[in-house]
Design a protein around this motif. Structure first.
Motif, PDB file in Angstrom:
ATOM      1  N   GLN A  71      10.517  43.899 -27.186  1.00  0.00           N
ATOM      2  CA  GLN A  71      10.932  43.846 -29.011  1.00  0.00           C
ATOM      3  C   GLN A  71      11.480  42.520 -29.053  1.00  0.00           C
ATOM      4  O   GLN A  71      11.257  41.718 -29.808  1.00  0.00           O
ATOM      5  CB  GLN A  71      11.718  45.017 -29.630  1.00  0.00           C
ATOM      6  CG  GLN A  71      12.275  44.866 -30.814  1.00  0.00           C
ATOM      7  CD  GLN A  71      10.960  45.288 -31.799  1.00  0.00           C
ATOM      8  OE1 GLN A  71      10.078  46.169 -31.158  1.00  0.00           O
ATOM      9  NE2 GLN A  71      10.931  44.541 -32.806  1.00  0.00           N
ATOM     10  N   LYS A  72      12.650  42.156 -28.308  1.00  0.00           N
ATOM     11  CA  LYS A  72      13.285  40.787 -28.346  1.00  0.00           C
ATOM     12  C   LYS A  72      12.245  39.564 -28.002  1.00  0.00           C
ATOM     13  O   LYS A  72      12.404  38.338 -28.776  1.00  0.00           O
ATOM     14  CB  LYS A  72      14.440  41.007 -27.424  1.00  0.00           C
ATOM     15  CG  LYS A  72      15.599  41.630 -27.944  1.00  0.00           C
ATOM     16  CD  LYS A  72      16.024  41.094 -29.363  1.00  0.00           C
ATOM     17  CE  LYS A  72      17.312  40.126 -29.118  1.00  0.00           C
ATOM     18  NZ  LYS A  72      17.794  39.564 -30.313  1.00  0.00           N
ATOM     19  N   VAL A  73      11.349  39.868 -27.035  1.00  0.00           N
ATOM     20  CA  VAL A  73      10.360  38.802 -26.877  1.00  0.00           C
ATOM     21  C   VAL A  73       9.445  38.538 -27.718  1.00  0.00           C
ATOM     22  O   VAL A  73       9.339  37.494 -28.215  1.00  0.00           O
ATOM     23  CB  VAL A  73       9.558  39.279 -25.340  1.00  0.00           C
ATOM     24  CG1 VAL A  73       8.410  38.224 -25.164  1.00  0.00           C
ATOM     25  CG2 VAL A  73      10.552  39.367 -24.207  1.00  0.00           C
ATOM     26  N   ALA A  74       9.031  39.673 -28.518  1.00  0.00           N
ATOM     27  CA  ALA A  74       7.993  39.694 -29.537  1.00  0.00           C
ATOM     28  C   ALA A  74       8.682  38.745 -30.686  1.00  0.00           C
ATOM     29  O   ALA A  74       7.986  37.812 -31.394  1.00  0.00           O
ATOM     30  CB  ALA A  74       7.361  40.812 -29.914  1.00  0.00           C
ATOM     31  N   GLN A  75       9.781  39.172 -31.071  1.00  0.00           N
ATOM     32  CA  GLN A  75      10.519  38.746 -32.219  1.00  0.00           C
ATOM     33  C   GLN A  75      10.759  37.132 -31.922  1.00  0.00           C
ATOM     34  O   GLN A  75      10.494  36.292 -32.837  1.00  0.00           O
ATOM     35  CB  GLN A  75      11.935  39.485 -32.430  1.00  0.00           C
ATOM     36  CG  GLN A  75      11.665  40.591 -32.981  1.00  0.00           C
ATOM     37  CD  GLN A  75      13.207  41.614 -32.965  1.00  0.00           C
ATOM     38  OE1 GLN A  75      14.058  41.221 -32.373  1.00  0.00           O
ATOM     39  NE2 GLN A  75      12.997  42.436 -33.791  1.00  0.00           N
ATOM     40  N   GLY A  76      11.112  36.739 -30.604  1.00  0.00           N
ATOM     41  CA  GLY A  76      11.606  35.506 -30.383  1.00  0.00           C
ATOM     42  C   GLY A  76      10.100  34.416 -30.327  1.00  0.00           C
ATOM     43  O   GLY A  76      10.072  33.385 -30.933  1.00  0.00           O
ATOM     44  N   LEU A  77       8.866  35.147 -29.871  1.00  0.00           N
ATOM     45  CA  LEU A  77       7.847  34.649 -29.979  1.00  0.00           C
ATOM     46  C   LEU A  77       7.350  34.239 -31.281  1.00  0.00           C
ATOM     47  O   LEU A  77       6.550  33.407 -31.864  1.00  0.00           O
ATOM     48  CB  LEU A  77       6.850  35.117 -29.053  1.00  0.00           C
ATOM     49  CG  LEU A  77       7.079  35.061 -27.549  1.00  0.00           C
ATOM     50  CD1 LEU A  77       6.089  35.933 -26.951  1.00  0.00           C
ATOM     51  CD2 LEU A  77       7.060  33.720 -27.055  1.00  0.00           C
TER      52      LEU A  77
END
Length: 164
Positions: free
Chosen positions: A131-137
């Motif tokens: 979730q954090k990876v997707a938000q950051g990307l």
């Protein structure tokens, strides 16, 4: 080019050719087929990449498949961002998950340790949740692609896709 292809798909949706319920299939089938085609062209002709930093910091050629792939893996019970360092797992699931397919492609075309050849990708593997990876990307794509004049100056806007 991937942003233009995404805009084409968006225009198809605006015209009613694609429906909201088609979104997952469009990414996992249509966009994935586009990705296979461009990778074939890139590796057949060894096209010069945009560069290995800045906008294309994750991979010399693509960005969106990492974003879509991270979103695909949100909530996965076993595969974590750090799983990209497990070559057996990446090899087993690269055809099923976009993110792992991207990592496998990077590992095939670049020689050396991931920490050296793709430091940003390596750093992202330390994030605990997809979730954090997707938000950051998503934030990175907006800031490093959609907000950059050298990229967007060639983008065609119109009635289906008005300028911001």
């Amino acid at each position: 080019h991937e942003t233009n292809f995404l805009a084409f798909l968006y225009c198809l949706a605006r015209l009613g050719v694609l429906e909201p319920q088609d979104a997952q299939a469009v990414v996992l089938r249509v966009f994935a087929a586009y990705l296979r085609l461009v990778r074939k062209v890139q590796t057949t002709y060894w096209l010069e990449p945009a560069g290995s930093h800045g906008v294309w910091g994750l991979d010399d050629y693509q960005f969106l498949p990492f974003l879509f792939g991270a979103a695909q893996l949100v909530g996965h019970p076993l595969i974590r961002p750090k799983s990209i360092h497990n070559d057996e797992l990446v090899g087993e699931y690269e055809g099923e998950y976009l993110y792992l397919g991207c990592v496998a492609f990077v590992k095939r075309v670049k020689k050396g340790r991931l920490a050296e050849t793709s430091p940003m990708l390596n750093d992202i593997s330390g994030v605990p949740r997809w979730q954090k990876v997707a938000q950051g990307l998503a934030k990175m794509y907006k800031g490093e692609v959609l907000s950059k004049v050298p990229i967007m100056q060639h983008f065609l806007f119109g009635s289906l896709l008005p300028p911001p």
